[in-house]
Motif scaffolding. Structure first.
Motif, PDB file in Angstrom:
ATOM      1  N   ASP A 132       2.648   2.370  -2.416  1.00  0.00           N
ATOM      2  CA  ASP A 132       3.696   2.327  -3.435  1.00  0.00           C
ATOM      3  C   ASP A 132       3.036   2.387  -4.809  1.00  0.00           C
ATOM      4  OD1 ASP A 132       5.858   1.925  -5.052  1.00  0.00           O
ATOM      5  OD2 ASP A 132       6.494   0.043  -4.155  1.00  0.00           O
ATOM      6  N   ASP A 133       2.665   3.598  -5.221  1.00  0.00           N
ATOM      7  CA  ASP A 133       1.889   3.764  -6.448  1.00  0.00           C
ATOM      8  C   ASP A 133       2.572   3.218  -7.700  1.00  0.00           C
ATOM      9  OD1 ASP A 133      -0.127   4.899  -4.970  1.00  0.00           O
ATOM     10  OD2 ASP A 133       0.517   6.959  -5.341  1.00  0.00           O
ATOM     11  N   LEU A 137       2.276  -0.573  -7.581  1.00  0.00           N
ATOM     12  CA  LEU A 137       0.875  -0.987  -7.706  1.00  0.00           C
ATOM     13  C   LEU A 137       0.420  -0.935  -9.156  1.00  0.00           C
ATOM     14  CD1 LEU A 137      -0.615   0.861  -4.602  1.00  0.00           C
ATOM     15  CD2 LEU A 137      -0.507  -1.614  -4.901  1.00  0.00           C
ATOM     16  N   SER A 138       0.711   0.170  -9.828  1.00  0.00           N
ATOM     17  CA  SER A 138       0.261   0.315 -11.210  1.00  0.00           C
ATOM     18  C   SER A 138       0.999  -0.652 -12.135  1.00  0.00           C
ATOM     19  CB  SER A 138       0.454   1.752 -11.683  1.00  0.00           C
ATOM     20  OG  SER A 138       1.810   2.146 -11.607  1.00  0.00           O
ATOM     21  N   GLU A 176       0.840  -1.196   0.000  1.00  0.00           N
ATOM     22  CA  GLU A 176       0.000   0.000   0.000  1.00  0.00           C
ATOM     23  C   GLU A 176       0.877   1.249   0.000  1.00  0.00           C
ATOM     24  OE1 GLU A 176      -2.354  -0.560   3.508  1.00  0.00           O
ATOM     25  OE2 GLU A 176      -4.076  -1.307   2.360  1.00  0.00           O
TER      26      GLU A 176
END
Length: 377
Positions: free
Chosen positions: A93-94, A97-98, A91
């Protein structure tokens, strides 16, 4: 046209598989290894296997490798342990994640049995999930002991009539293909296959055919603890773990710099051991279940081979001289398929995928070392 006599240099997982598959086709094979079978990087491999890839060629190779691993299960002492592969991003860690979400979509587009799940949906697995933002779960995965694979293929090669020349350091020659010991060409062959891992680059360069291959250092350990969960890759801190008879095998410790294969440290660094044991305790919840930290059983370092585009170098370098190297850490998991492909190619079937062709590079390129176990955006 199928050759009559072929030399294979390197008795790791890929070299042994290639030698056996050639011998199974009726080729007289001599296998050269300067140490013992598996004494190089195959014996230091993690043994993780899966088909969770997002590119056509990777999927095809992984499919065949997984098929052969399962065919070999139960032969001798070799076992393939069916185990789900969970790759996750934490969570907050954009980027990770993407990248993970996009990777899962691409894998599904290639027919992979991979599901995208939220962290709270991982409760069925024996891992900590409260910091997981999203995860991919690959069902077609498992692990195997690389040493058991090496032992099995030594036996298979013996039964197939492969001649072993262990404890013999060689040079290779081209035009015509040959193997030299102490600068003297002692044998001529119809073809020579170099499958000496990170040492392949120097062998090919000495033969007058430089290739785009750089060794880099990686690390792993085995921890004593109670764990029966899945294989896990944490994309946020780029670490992995899998079940092991003693508890957990875990790794990362990648050094993104070229290493000298004749002068490197095969022991693990203290910082890596501390970080990896902490990652094991965190992800496996060992400390919660037993109120004790996982204990170090053993730790080591190895060398992986990098190429400019992360694809391996597989196939003919020049007439009668072939190469298999540059795995970015995926050499063992691909060995059953690559050995088969290379044997077929040496026998004239022309089956090596174009993205693997060593000729796509001049061999003198300048490039940065890139880790193989990453999720790219």
């Amino acid at each position: 046209m199928q050759p009559e006599r072929v030399a294979v240099v390197g008795a790791g997982a890929v070299g042994l598989t290639t030698a056996f598959d050639l011998a199974s086709r009726g080729v007289r094979v001599t296998l050269f290894e300067r140490d013992d079978p598996g004494a190089g990087m195959s014996g230091r491999a993690a043994g993780i296997c899966y088909d969770a890839y997002a590119e056509d060629i990777d999927v095809a190779v992984a499919d065949r490798a997984m098929e052969r691993f399962r065919e070999l299960d139960g032969e001798g002492d070799f076992r393939f342990h069916e185990t789900p592969y969970v790759f996750l991003a934490r969570e907050g860690d954009d980027p990770a994640l993407s990248a993970l979400e996009e990777a899962v979509e691409q894998m599904q587009g290639h027919g992979r049995d991979v599901s995208l799940v939220a962290g709270e949906e991982l409760d069925a697995y024996s891992i900590r999930t409260d910091d997981v933002g999203v995860a991919g779960v690959c069902s077609n995965a498992g692990w195997a002991d690389p040493e058991a694979y090496i032992d099995l293929f030594v036996e298979k090669c013996e039964r197939a009539g492969v001649e072993f020349r262990f404890g013999t350091e060689v040079e290779v020659h081209a035009d015509p293909p040959g193997v030299a010991i102490d600068d003297v060409v002692t044998e001529r062959y119809d073809a020579v296959v170099v499958a000496a891992g990170v040492f392949s680059g120097r062998l090919l360069e000495s033969a007058g055919h430089p290739v785009a291959l750089k060794p880099y250092r990686v690390q792993a350990l085995v921890a004593d603890c109670d764990y029966s969960g899945p294989i896990v890759y944490d994309a946020t801190d780029e670490s992995y773990l899998r079940p092991h008879p003693r508890g957990v095998l875990a790794g990362d410790g990648v050094e993104l710099a070229e290493a000298d294969p004749s002068d490197w440290d095969p022991s693990a660094d203290d910082w890596f051991v501390a970080d990896a044991l902490g990652a094991v305790a965190h992800r496996t919840e060992t400390d919660r279940k037993t109120e004790t930290d996982p204990k170090l059983a053993r730790a080591w370092a190895g060398l992986c081979g990098a190429t400019p585009d992360r694809n391996p170098l597989v196939g003919e370098v020049t007439d009668g001289l072939s190469l298999a190297a540059g795995w970015h850490g995926h050499g063992f998991m691909w060995a059953p398929a690559v050995g088969e492909l290379l044997a077929r190619d040496v026998c004239g079937e022309d089956v090596i995928p174009t993205p693997f062709d060593p000729g796509r590079f001049e061999g003198t390129e300048s490039f940065d070392v890139l880790d193989g176990m990453v999720l790219e955006e």
